[in-house]
Design an enzyme around this catalytic site. Structure first.
Site, mmCIF file in Angstrom:
data_model
loop_
_atom_site.group_PDB
_atom_site.id
_atom_site.type_symbol
_atom_site.label_atom_id
_atom_site.label_comp_id
_atom_site.label_asym_id
_atom_site.label_seq_id
_atom_site.Cartn_x
_atom_site.Cartn_y
_atom_site.Cartn_z
ATOM 1 N N TYR A 1 0.912 -1.164 -0.032
ATOM 2 C CA TYR A 1 0.170 -0.050 0.115
ATOM 3 C C TYR A 1 0.850 1.159 -0.218
ATOM 4 C CZ TYR A 1 -4.372 -2.157 0.786
ATOM 5 O OH TYR A 1 -5.664 -2.992 0.434
ATOM 6 N N ASP B 1 -6.163 -1.016 -6.585
ATOM 7 C CA ASP B 1 -7.550 -0.741 -6.603
ATOM 8 C C ASP B 1 -8.180 -0.525 -5.536
ATOM 9 O OD1 ASP B 1 -6.965 -2.911 -4.731
ATOM 10 O OD2 ASP B 1 -8.086 -4.557 -6.158
ATOM 11 N N HIS C 1 -9.797 -7.450 -5.352
ATOM 12 C CA HIS C 1 -9.548 -7.408 -4.083
ATOM 13 C C HIS C 1 -10.780 -8.446 -3.153
ATOM 14 C CE1 HIS C 1 -7.433 -4.175 -1.296
ATOM 15 N NE2 HIS C 1 -8.098 -5.149 -0.645
#
Ligand code: PPY
Length: 497
Positions: A237, A265, A357
């Site tokens: 991230y 995403d 995800h």
């Protein structure tokens, strides 16, 4: 440093002066309150008290020392002064512990759905809500399963399948399965050893693990649990503070991580209502939404509470910077269209993960499997497929070796499995993960023989009929096992009288 009595700590129980105890150490977190990614309210709940139990599943052990200035550590608490609060065991918790003791033995676990059913019964409700939740109406999470059922096999016969071998390479690294462990966050919500269960099992069986940025265990703990030859990837991230990201990525590379999977995403976290409702319950129904300067609501469940560091400004312009800070292979996780797949290729990246995800981000996004067909067609404009320069992975909804074989036949290099492995360790620790590998091996062996392939390379598009994959209407067989473990959404609850 002299010992601090628990009574002294208890005198600092407000926003004006807030001390907490974590792992026997007393910290002054007063100035940190406004900066806490999870909001100040949750810290204030433990002001003047021991916060270790709440801290542990959500933070790696080193989080507190990396984020607080050194002088905020005030000293060790005097253990003699700590009065252990007698825990009130609720009826729900008592039932949960009973079920835990009565779990089926591992011998009775015959498929990956079994792990999910056990995890659902034995996990604390907050953990189950966080792990199992998906966004909005949870259409995509179910489509992820359904898509596999719209692809049918066209098996070949009489091909001497006495020996079958499902080992492969993933980004050039040996893997005993055509499956890697995908990143799932906050492993300690479900098991005290968290992600280490995966690392230990993966090391023992030559399976590749993708380490999550938001693991409960610290990055170094995970690396220290790995065996010397073990291949590890890192899910990233990207932090608003690029220096933090740079340090993290370069540290990972130094410690031998082989590939960087940048999550693309999740510029904002999906609304996972099961998780959000859990938070409402915990706060006594008065979820006071805290709008930080990021505009991300922080008081809505475990996930949203800790997501404010993620940078929504991330763009293609950042790709050259990533290439400049690392030599690791870079893969984009969360691509969903041929256009973006081609851009990733043209930017010189090593690959993409076609992923939604686990249904936790954009609801009614298509499945990775469906996107695979179009993406592979598009990538053929850049050279024959498979292309050794570029890998396409798929994740989401994989519960059977037959799912894996379908994705590979349609052009995927390998398949990621997140929740199913996580549920296996929630239910049975490391042994559960090892059993999950065994189930994949057993199912791969049988399915490869029945399809008529001896190696992963022999899986070609002619072995499947994917003509119905794009049809979003029509009959799909009922997936009984999935439906009976899948927890339906619930509506708002009326207050008890
Ligand atoms: C997810 O929950 O889907 C994640 O990817 C992990 C996560 C957890 C908390 C904040 C942001 C992302």
């Amino acid at each position: 440093m002299s010992l601090i009595s628990a009574q002294t700590v208890a005198e600092h129980a407000s926003a004006k002066s807030c001390w907490i105890i974590v792992h026997g150490k007393v910290y002054d977190v007063t100035d940190f309150l406004p900066e806490h990614p999870g909001g100040s309210k949750i810290i204030l709940k433990y002001a003047g008290k021991d916060a270790t139990e709440a801290y542990d599943p959500i933070h790696p052990p080193d989080a507190i020392t990396t984020h607080l200035p050194k002088e905020k550590y005030l000293g060790p608490v005097d253990p003699k002064t700590v009065v252990r609060e007698k825990k009130v065991v609720t009826e729900e918790e008592r039932k949960r512990q009973e079920l835990m003791a009565a779990r089926p033995s591992l011998d009775e676990i015959v498929n990956l759905h079994d792990f999910e059913a056990v995890a659902k019964a034995i996990l604390p409700p907050k953990a189950w809500a966080y792990y199992s939740s998906a966004s909005d109406d949870e259409i995509t999470i179910r489509e992820n399963r359904a898509a596999y059922q719209r692809v049918w096999f066209r098996p070949r016969v009489l091909r001497d399948v006495s020996t079958v071998n499902w080992s492969t390479t993933i980004l050039g690294y040996k893997s005993s399965l055509p499956v890697y462990i995908s990143a799932t966050a906050l492993g300690k919500l479900g098991h005290p050893d968290g992600e280490l269960n995966l690392t230990r099992a993966a090391g023992k069986h030559g399976v590749i693990q993708m380490i999550p940025t938001l693991a409960s265990c610290s990055f170094d703990e995970i690396l220290d649990a790995a065996v010397p030859s073990q291949t590890l990837f890192l899910q990233l991230y990207v932090n608003r503070d690029r220096e933090i990201t740079k340090r993290y990525v370069q540290h990972a590379e130094k410690r031998g991580v082989k590939a960087l999977f940048i999550t693309v995403d999740a510029p904002q976290l999906g609304r996972r209502e099961k998780d959000m409702r859990m938070k409402f319950v915990d706060e006594g129904g008065v979820a006071k939404v805290q709008e930080g300067d990021t505009g991300v609501k922080k008081d809505e469940g475990v996930a949203r509470a800790i997501s404010s560091f993620i940078d929504p400004s991330l763009s293609w312009k950042d790709i050259p910077w990533f290439k400049s800070i690392t030599n690791m292979a870079i893969v984009l996780k969360g691509v969903a269209t041929p256009q973006d797949a081609l851009m990733a290729y043209d930017y010189g990246l090593a690959g993409i993960v076609l992923s939604n995800h686990g249904g936790r981000q954009l609801d009614t996004a298509r499945s990775g499997l469906e996107n695979l067909v179009e993406v592979v067609e598009a990538l053929k404009t850049r050279g024959p497929w498979p292309n050794p320069r570029f890998a396409v992975f798929v994740d989401g909804g994989v519960r059977r070796a037959s799912d894996v074989l379908k994705a590979i036949a349609l052009g995927a290099s390998a398949v990621g499995v997140g929740r199913a492995f996580m549920y296996s360790f929630c239910a049975y620790g490391q042994e559960g993960v090892e059993k999950a590998f065994q189930i994949f091996r057993d199912e791969l062996e049988m399915n490869m023989r029945l399809i008529g392939v001896r190696t992963i390379d022999e899986l070609t598009p002619d072995l499947v009929d994917a003509s119905a994959l794009h049809a979003h209407v029509g009959l799909t067989p009922v997936d009984n096992l999935y439906n009976s473990t899948y927890q339906p959404l619930s509506l708002a609850k009326f207050k008890a009288k």
